[in-house]
Design a protein around this motif. Structure first.
Motif, mmCIF file in Angstrom:
data_model
loop_
_atom_site.group_PDB
_atom_site.id
_atom_site.type_symbol
_atom_site.label_atom_id
_atom_site.label_comp_id
_atom_site.label_asym_id
_atom_site.label_seq_id
_atom_site.Cartn_x
_atom_site.Cartn_y
_atom_site.Cartn_z
ATOM 1 N N ASP A 1 46.054 35.264 43.719
ATOM 2 C CA ASP A 1 45.888 36.683 44.049
ATOM 3 C C ASP A 1 45.612 37.479 42.768
ATOM 4 O OD1 ASP A 1 45.741 38.961 45.506
ATOM 5 O OD2 ASP A 1 47.881 39.138 45.920
ATOM 6 N N CYS A 2 44.512 37.132 42.105
ATOM 7 C CA CYS A 2 44.161 37.810 40.851
ATOM 8 C C CYS A 2 42.672 38.121 40.788
ATOM 9 C CB CYS A 2 44.566 36.948 39.654
ATOM 10 S SG CYS A 2 43.880 35.272 39.698
ATOM 11 N N TRP A 3 42.081 38.350 41.934
ATOM 12 C CA TRP A 3 40.624 38.521 41.994
ATOM 13 C C TRP A 3 40.157 39.853 41.435
ATOM 14 C CZ3 TRP A 3 38.284 34.123 42.700
ATOM 15 C CH2 TRP A 3 38.955 33.109 43.380
ATOM 16 N N ASP A 4 41.098 40.749 41.135
ATOM 17 C CA ASP A 4 40.715 42.011 40.506
ATOM 18 C C ASP A 4 40.181 41.796 39.097
ATOM 19 O OD1 ASP A 4 43.336 41.124 40.029
ATOM 20 O OD2 ASP A 4 43.942 43.080 39.257
ATOM 21 N N LYS A 5 40.339 40.577 38.560
ATOM 22 C CA LYS A 5 39.810 40.249 37.231
ATOM 23 C C LYS A 5 38.390 39.697 37.290
ATOM 24 C CE LYS A 5 43.891 41.191 35.579
ATOM 25 N NZ LYS A 5 44.120 42.463 34.839
ATOM 26 N N TRP A 6 37.845 39.580 38.476
ATOM 27 C CA TRP A 6 36.574 38.877 38.645
ATOM 28 C C TRP A 6 35.461 39.809 39.136
ATOM 29 C CZ3 TRP A 6 36.139 33.628 37.536
ATOM 30 C CH2 TRP A 6 37.335 32.990 37.211
ATOM 31 N N GLN A 7 35.374 40.984 38.585
ATOM 32 C CA GLN A 7 34.352 41.936 38.992
ATOM 33 C C GLN A 7 32.955 41.347 38.758
ATOM 34 O OE1 GLN A 7 35.341 44.736 40.463
ATOM 35 N NE2 GLN A 7 37.472 44.149 40.124
ATOM 36 N N GLY A 8 32.069 41.547 39.706
ATOM 37 C CA GLY A 8 30.701 41.050 39.575
ATOM 38 C C GLY A 8 30.431 39.769 40.335
ATOM 39 N N MET A 9 31.471 39.107 40.857
ATOM 40 C CA MET A 9 31.254 37.865 41.592
ATOM 41 C C MET A 9 30.549 38.132 42.917
ATOM 42 S SD MET A 9 34.001 34.958 42.736
ATOM 43 C CE MET A 9 34.381 34.626 41.018
ATOM 44 N N TYR A 10 29.526 37.312 43.211
ATOM 45 C CA TYR A 10 28.812 37.494 44.476
ATOM 46 C C TYR A 10 28.930 36.290 45.408
ATOM 47 C CZ TYR A 10 25.030 34.663 42.432
ATOM 48 O OH TYR A 10 24.302 33.652 41.849
ATOM 49 N N TYR A 11 29.517 35.173 44.920
ATOM 50 C CA TYR A 11 29.589 33.967 45.752
ATOM 51 C C TYR A 11 30.906 33.260 45.477
ATOM 52 C CZ TYR A 11 28.238 29.340 47.593
ATOM 53 O OH TYR A 11 28.177 28.172 48.296
ATOM 54 N N LEU A 12 31.697 33.011 46.533
ATOM 55 C CA LEU A 12 32.979 32.320 46.388
ATOM 56 C C LEU A 12 33.151 31.353 47.550
ATOM 57 C CD1 LEU A 12 35.696 31.875 45.002
ATOM 58 C CD2 LEU A 12 36.605 33.803 46.320
ATOM 59 N N ASN A 13 33.293 30.075 47.224
ATOM 60 C CA ASN A 13 33.447 29.037 48.240
ATOM 61 C C ASN A 13 34.718 28.240 47.965
ATOM 62 O OD1 ASN A 13 33.241 27.027 50.139
ATOM 63 N ND2 ASN A 13 31.219 26.313 49.520
ATOM 64 N N LEU A 14 35.678 28.346 48.873
ATOM 65 C CA LEU A 14 36.939 27.600 48.790
ATOM 66 C C LEU A 14 37.124 26.715 50.014
ATOM 67 C CD1 LEU A 14 39.228 30.579 47.644
ATOM 68 C CD2 LEU A 14 38.073 28.897 46.181
ATOM 69 N N GLU A 15 36.065 26.406 50.719
ATOM 70 C CA GLU A 15 36.141 25.712 52.004
ATOM 71 C C GLU A 15 36.703 24.299 51.882
ATOM 72 O OE1 GLU A 15 32.366 24.836 53.820
ATOM 73 O OE2 GLU A 15 31.437 24.365 51.901
ATOM 74 N N ASN A 16 37.288 23.842 52.983
ATOM 75 C CA ASN A 16 37.729 22.457 53.144
ATOM 76 C C ASN A 16 38.638 21.989 52.013
ATOM 77 O OD1 ASN A 16 36.232 22.250 55.538
ATOM 78 N ND2 ASN A 16 34.400 21.558 54.451
ATOM 79 N N ASN A 17 39.695 22.751 51.802
ATOM 80 C CA ASN A 17 40.782 22.364 50.917
ATOM 81 C C ASN A 17 42.079 22.403 51.707
ATOM 82 O OD1 ASN A 17 39.958 21.964 47.905
ATOM 83 N ND2 ASN A 17 38.719 23.720 48.563
ATOM 84 N N TYR A 18 43.209 22.559 51.032
ATOM 85 C CA TYR A 18 44.503 22.612 51.704
ATOM 86 C C TYR A 18 45.250 23.896 51.320
ATOM 87 C CZ TYR A 18 43.601 17.728 52.789
ATOM 88 O OH TYR A 18 43.038 16.570 53.258
ATOM 89 N N PHE A 19 44.495 24.956 51.081
ATOM 90 C CA PHE A 19 45.125 26.234 50.759
ATOM 91 C C PHE A 19 45.923 26.726 51.958
ATOM 92 C CE2 PHE A 19 41.463 26.551 47.720
ATOM 93 C CZ PHE A 19 42.228 26.589 46.562
ATOM 94 N N SER A 20 47.083 27.313 51.689
ATOM 95 C CA SER A 20 47.948 27.833 52.742
ATOM 96 C C SER A 20 48.369 29.254 52.392
ATOM 97 C CB SER A 20 49.171 26.929 52.916
ATOM 98 O OG SER A 20 49.898 26.838 51.698
ATOM 99 N N GLY A 21 49.139 29.859 53.296
ATOM 100 C CA GLY A 21 49.580 31.220 53.050
ATOM 101 C C GLY A 21 48.538 32.243 53.448
ATOM 102 N N ALA A 22 48.752 33.461 53.034
ATOM 103 C CA ALA A 22 47.896 34.583 53.442
ATOM 104 C C ALA A 22 46.624 34.670 52.603
ATOM 105 C CB ALA A 22 48.686 35.886 53.318
ATOM 106 N N ILE A 23 45.618 35.303 53.172
ATOM 107 C CA ILE A 23 44.415 35.636 52.412
ATOM 108 C C ILE A 23 44.794 36.722 51.403
ATOM 109 C CG2 ILE A 23 42.105 36.640 52.532
ATOM 110 C CD1 ILE A 23 41.860 35.495 55.344
ATOM 111 N N PRO A 24 44.573 36.506 50.114
ATOM 112 C CA PRO A 24 45.028 37.488 49.118
ATOM 113 C C PRO A 24 44.290 38.814 49.222
ATOM 114 C CG PRO A 24 43.705 35.770 48.081
ATOM 115 C CD PRO A 24 43.951 35.321 49.485
ATOM 116 N N GLY A 25 45.048 39.893 49.094
ATOM 117 C CA GLY A 25 44.466 41.222 49.221
ATOM 118 C C GLY A 25 43.502 41.570 48.117
ATOM 119 N N THR A 26 43.669 40.969 46.917
ATOM 120 C CA THR A 26 42.786 41.329 45.800
ATOM 121 C C THR A 26 41.359 40.822 45.983
ATOM 122 O OG1 THR A 26 43.561 39.382 44.564
ATOM 123 C CG2 THR A 26 44.636 41.490 44.094
ATOM 124 N N LEU A 27 41.120 39.990 46.994
ATOM 125 C CA LEU A 27 39.730 39.622 47.283
ATOM 126 C C LEU A 27 38.895 40.862 47.596
ATOM 127 C CD1 LEU A 27 40.060 36.366 49.425
ATOM 128 C CD2 LEU A 27 39.003 36.576 47.173
#
Length: 303
Positions: A107-133
């Motif tokens: 939950d630290c996506w506020d440091k990633w200004q300018g990103m246009y593509y993010l792929n985290l598919e097909n892993n084992y991430f759990s918990g909530a979708i982070p708000g900083t996205l």
């Protein structure tokens, strides 16, 4: 400069004496390797440390580590002191799909200004979708399908005004489909399949008129099909797809993959994803008739 490499073990960074030309690397592609004996931090930490030792690091525009058998957490790389000090290190696109990453999505996506593509598919991430996205104001493609994410879709994602593809199918998400999806005017692909969403399909969704793939199948949605679905200009054939309508970054977003179930078969689409048209509302608790306002063209694409 694009760096593409094949390894059977973790790459080693024993030297950091880069010439000026060495520092012009913009894209690193390590995809389709076997890094099963290493962590993401070990894999990328050495590279980032070398860049920092140079003094003024060059931006890494795209990072592709898809299908590499990497396990463990992504927190130490994505939220490290390196990123906080030099956020340009990984600037525009990250692909970590098809690995064995686990834990919560950092939950630290506020440091990633300018990103246009993010792929985290097909892993084992759990918990909530982070708000900083929701801080990724330039994001055009967000793919988190095929994990174990739970909770509701955070309202902060309404800030992603340029989002073209949102794929969060095959998770454990709950709640109602947000009405503010209708404010995402660039949205082309919305895949919410195989979650636990409830309630009606919101009328406001029809405001996203450019949607060409809408997959809401295998949830617990109820009520009737909104009459306004005919507003979708591509699905109703009011608008014809053409390549000149897609910007360069958006084209990359469409070059991602999406698993779509069509006529009972699960297929993955890659390069032609931007040409696929689909409306799937199956396996819900919808009632009533198909509204007369829905054109025959849309009925043709309903599964």
């Amino acid at each position: 400069m694009v760096v593409k490499a094949s390894f059977v073990a973790s790459p080693r960074y024993e030297r950091c004496e880069h010439s000026r030309s060495d520092r012009l690397v913009s894209d690193v592609n390590l995809s389709s390797n076997d890094f099963s004996k290493t962590s993401l931090n070990h894999l990328l930490g050495g590279f980032l440390d070398c860049e920092l030792q140079i003094g003024r690091p060059s931006p890494l525009v795209e990072l592709d580590v898809v299908d590499c058998n990497i396990s463990g957490s992504a927190h130490h790389v994505l939220c490290s002191h390196r990123v906080k000090k030099y956020p340009i290190l990984l600037r525009n696109a990250i692909n970590l799909g098809n690995n064995h990453l686990s834990g919560v999505i950092p939950d630290c996506w506020d440091k990633w200004q300018g990103m246009y593509y993010l792929n985290l598919e097909n892993n084992y991430f759990s918990g909530a979708i982070p708000g900083t996205l929701g801080s990724l104001r330039e994001l055009q493609s967000l793919n988190m399908r095929g994990n174990k994410l739970s909770g509701k879709i955070p309202a902060s994602l309404m800030n992603l005004k340029y989002l073209i593809t949102l794929q969060i199918s095959r998770n454990e998400l709950v709640g109602k489909i947000p009405k503010w999806f209708g404010n995402l005017s660039y949205l082309r692909i919305l895949n919410l399949r195989s979650n636990n969403f409830v309630g009606n399909i919101p009328y406001e969704l029809c405001y996203s008129t450019h949607i060409q793939i809408l997959d809401l199948a295998d949830n617990n949605l109820s009520g009737s099909i909104p009459r306004c679905i005919n507003n979708f200009s591509v699905l109703s054939s009011k608008k014809v797809l053409s390549d000149n309508q897609i910007s360069l970054n958006a084209f990359k977003a469409f070059n991602g993959s999406n698993s779509l179930v069509m006529k009972g078969r699960d297929d993955t689409y890659n390069s032609i994803l931007g040409l696929v048209i689909l409306l799937d509302l199956s396996s819900n608790n919808l009632v009533g008739n198909i509204p007369s306002e829905i054109s025959l063209n849309i009925i043709h694409h309903i599964l």
